[in-house]
Design a protein around this motif. Sequence first.
Motif, mmCIF file in Angstrom:
data_model
loop_
_atom_site.group_PDB
_atom_site.id
_atom_site.type_symbol
_atom_site.label_atom_id
_atom_site.label_comp_id
_atom_site.label_asym_id
_atom_site.label_seq_id
_atom_site.Cartn_x
_atom_site.Cartn_y
_atom_site.Cartn_z
ATOM 1 N N THR A 127 0.835 -1.201 0.000
ATOM 2 C CA THR A 127 0.000 0.000 0.000
ATOM 3 C C THR A 127 0.869 1.250 0.000
ATOM 4 O O THR A 127 0.609 2.206 -0.740
ATOM 5 C CB THR A 127 -0.932 0.016 1.227
ATOM 6 O OG1 THR A 127 -1.775 -1.144 1.191
ATOM 7 C CG2 THR A 127 -1.809 1.257 1.221
ATOM 8 N N LEU A 128 1.914 1.234 0.841
ATOM 9 C CA LEU A 128 2.824 2.375 0.902
ATOM 10 C C LEU A 128 3.591 2.519 -0.408
ATOM 11 O O LEU A 128 3.751 3.633 -0.922
ATOM 12 C CB LEU A 128 3.798 2.191 2.066
ATOM 13 C CG LEU A 128 4.849 3.292 2.258
ATOM 14 C CD1 LEU A 128 4.194 4.645 2.498
ATOM 15 C CD2 LEU A 128 5.786 2.935 3.416
ATOM 16 N N TYR A 129 4.050 1.407 -0.958
ATOM 17 C CA TYR A 129 4.798 1.432 -2.226
ATOM 18 C C TYR A 129 3.942 2.019 -3.347
ATOM 19 O O TYR A 129 4.408 2.862 -4.121
ATOM 20 C CB TYR A 129 5.242 0.021 -2.592
ATOM 21 C CG TYR A 129 6.060 -0.060 -3.862
ATOM 22 C CD1 TYR A 129 7.439 0.083 -3.836
ATOM 23 C CD2 TYR A 129 5.439 -0.288 -5.092
ATOM 24 C CE1 TYR A 129 8.199 -0.003 -4.990
ATOM 25 C CE2 TYR A 129 6.185 -0.367 -6.254
ATOM 26 C CZ TYR A 129 7.560 -0.220 -6.202
ATOM 27 O OH TYR A 129 8.297 -0.285 -7.360
ATOM 28 N N ASP A 130 2.699 1.584 -3.440
ATOM 29 C CA ASP A 130 1.802 2.080 -4.492
ATOM 30 C C ASP A 130 1.562 3.581 -4.346
ATOM 31 O O ASP A 130 1.490 4.310 -5.343
ATOM 32 C CB ASP A 130 0.471 1.327 -4.455
ATOM 33 C CG ASP A 130 0.597 -0.115 -4.918
ATOM 34 O OD1 ASP A 130 1.617 -0.439 -5.550
ATOM 35 O OD2 ASP A 130 -0.316 -0.915 -4.641
ATOM 36 N N GLU A 131 1.428 4.038 -3.104
ATOM 37 C CA GLU A 131 1.212 5.467 -2.861
ATOM 38 C C GLU A 131 2.460 6.261 -3.241
ATOM 39 O O GLU A 131 2.361 7.333 -3.850
ATOM 40 C CB GLU A 131 0.868 5.701 -1.385
ATOM 41 C CG GLU A 131 0.534 7.144 -1.034
ATOM 42 C CD GLU A 131 -0.787 7.632 -1.616
ATOM 43 O OE1 GLU A 131 -1.047 8.843 -1.550
ATOM 44 O OE2 GLU A 131 -1.548 6.789 -2.150
ATOM 45 N N MET A 132 3.633 5.731 -2.917
ATOM 46 C CA MET A 132 4.880 6.384 -3.313
ATOM 47 C C MET A 132 5.002 6.430 -4.830
ATOM 48 O O MET A 132 5.382 7.453 -5.400
ATOM 49 C CB MET A 132 6.079 5.635 -2.712
ATOM 50 C CG MET A 132 6.302 5.873 -1.236
ATOM 51 S SD MET A 132 7.619 4.807 -0.556
ATOM 52 C CE MET A 132 8.974 5.152 -1.671
ATOM 53 N N HIS A 133 4.692 5.313 -5.471
ATOM 54 C CA HIS A 133 4.817 5.239 -6.925
ATOM 55 C C HIS A 133 3.846 6.203 -7.608
ATOM 56 O O HIS A 133 4.157 6.784 -8.642
ATOM 57 C CB HIS A 133 4.553 3.806 -7.389
ATOM 58 C CG HIS A 133 4.901 3.565 -8.828
ATOM 59 N ND1 HIS A 133 6.188 3.633 -9.300
ATOM 60 C CD2 HIS A 133 4.126 3.259 -9.900
ATOM 61 C CE1 HIS A 133 6.193 3.386 -10.598
ATOM 62 N NE2 HIS A 133 4.959 3.160 -10.985
ATOM 63 N N ARG A 134 2.685 6.367 -7.006
ATOM 64 C CA ARG A 134 1.691 7.273 -7.584
ATOM 65 C C ARG A 134 2.156 8.726 -7.521
ATOM 66 O O ARG A 134 1.943 9.490 -8.462
ATOM 67 C CB ARG A 134 0.360 7.124 -6.832
ATOM 68 C CG ARG A 134 -0.790 7.937 -7.427
ATOM 69 C CD ARG A 134 -2.089 7.637 -6.718
ATOM 70 N NE ARG A 134 -2.120 8.177 -5.367
ATOM 71 C CZ ARG A 134 -2.481 9.431 -5.090
ATOM 72 N NH1 ARG A 134 -2.806 10.270 -6.068
ATOM 73 N NH2 ARG A 134 -2.507 9.848 -3.851
ATOM 74 N N LYS A 135 2.844 9.085 -6.443
ATOM 75 C CA LYS A 135 3.239 10.480 -6.256
ATOM 76 C C LYS A 135 4.688 10.768 -6.623
ATOM 77 O O LYS A 135 5.075 11.921 -6.760
ATOM 78 C CB LYS A 135 2.991 10.893 -4.802
ATOM 79 C CG LYS A 135 1.504 10.946 -4.446
ATOM 80 C CD LYS A 135 1.266 11.583 -3.089
ATOM 81 C CE LYS A 135 -0.215 11.752 -2.838
ATOM 82 N NZ LYS A 135 -0.495 12.403 -1.531
ATOM 83 N N GLN A 136 5.497 9.696 -6.746
ATOM 84 C CA GLN A 136 6.888 9.867 -7.153
ATOM 85 C C GLN A 136 7.193 8.868 -8.275
ATOM 86 O O GLN A 136 8.075 8.033 -8.160
ATOM 87 C CB GLN A 136 7.830 9.664 -5.967
ATOM 88 C CG GLN A 136 7.718 10.756 -4.903
ATOM 89 C CD GLN A 136 8.711 10.537 -3.783
ATOM 90 O OE1 GLN A 136 8.653 9.530 -3.099
ATOM 91 N NE2 GLN A 136 9.624 11.469 -3.596
#
Length: 322
Positions: A127-136
């Motif tokens: 979940t954290l990885y996907d959120e990071m990938h979405r914004k970075q």
Amino acid sequence: MDTNFHINFQNNYNRVVNFFGNAYNQNFFMSLASKYTLENREFSGVALQKVVDRMVENSNKAIQRNSPVTYHIAVQFLGQNIDGCMENLSQRDMALKEAGFTKSPFRLAGAMMLEEDILLHAKRAKTLYDEMHRKQYFLTSKEDIPYVVLLSKGMEQPHTQVDTILQYYQSLRKQGFMLGNSLQCLAQILTMYSSEYNEMLLQYVAELKKGLNQKGIKIKPIHYPYIGILALNATDNEKIDEIAELHKSLMELKIFRMAKELALIVSIQKIISELVEVQNMVNMKDHAFLENLIHVLCITLDVLDFALIPGSAGDFFNVFSS
């Protein structure tokens, strides 16, 4: 000068190079030599290769035999029951696979960091990885998997944590830090202190960089994550002086002439390892966390030495972080 450390480091470095030849680069050689020396061990390529071979056999050759990551993981298994270690690692790697992470040596490294309920931890990490990938988008890749596993140990809200990473990234950029993977890694490390943005921590990081510069040490992007480690450990001026002194003496060794930027990394690793033995970490539950973080940094050292050139892909950052 710690003469024994210098001698042991030089000897271990020579053993690493003699065993691997030209198969890998200086980052890999130095990181292995540093790890063995700091643990007061003598490098044995034969012993390490036996562990790697056993790992490959136990994984039905799913593990990449010649990957630097595999050797870094194998170091952790030395002197242990390899079959048991591999069974444990396979279970954790499967948890990351089921969470949605694609296969890579870095997923294996991340699997080493899973704790407690591994399935739940793996889901939080994804979940954290996907959120990071979405914004970075341009900065997040498979190399970040071990970091997100460490970052997701707690029950922090991924949205809040990633927003804080972005805020640190942008604020550090204004403090003169260069854009790129290393700055993203530093921003991630700072949220290990707290998922809430801390202006005092930011200023402390900037002061640490300035202090090292004033000691005549040229700070490059590859050093940024290690400055984050200094910040997490509340490193004082006395320890910065010790780092600078050790750095100066290491720079006199021939092996650092072609890898000058690695002398500071080795210096920080040594001083921090000594600090860990005599004091508790600031807001850190245990010393194993720091050891895991340094281990991950060694694994990802090759991909950290990269910075986006202002005016190029870095300008797309704001588009994906809005």
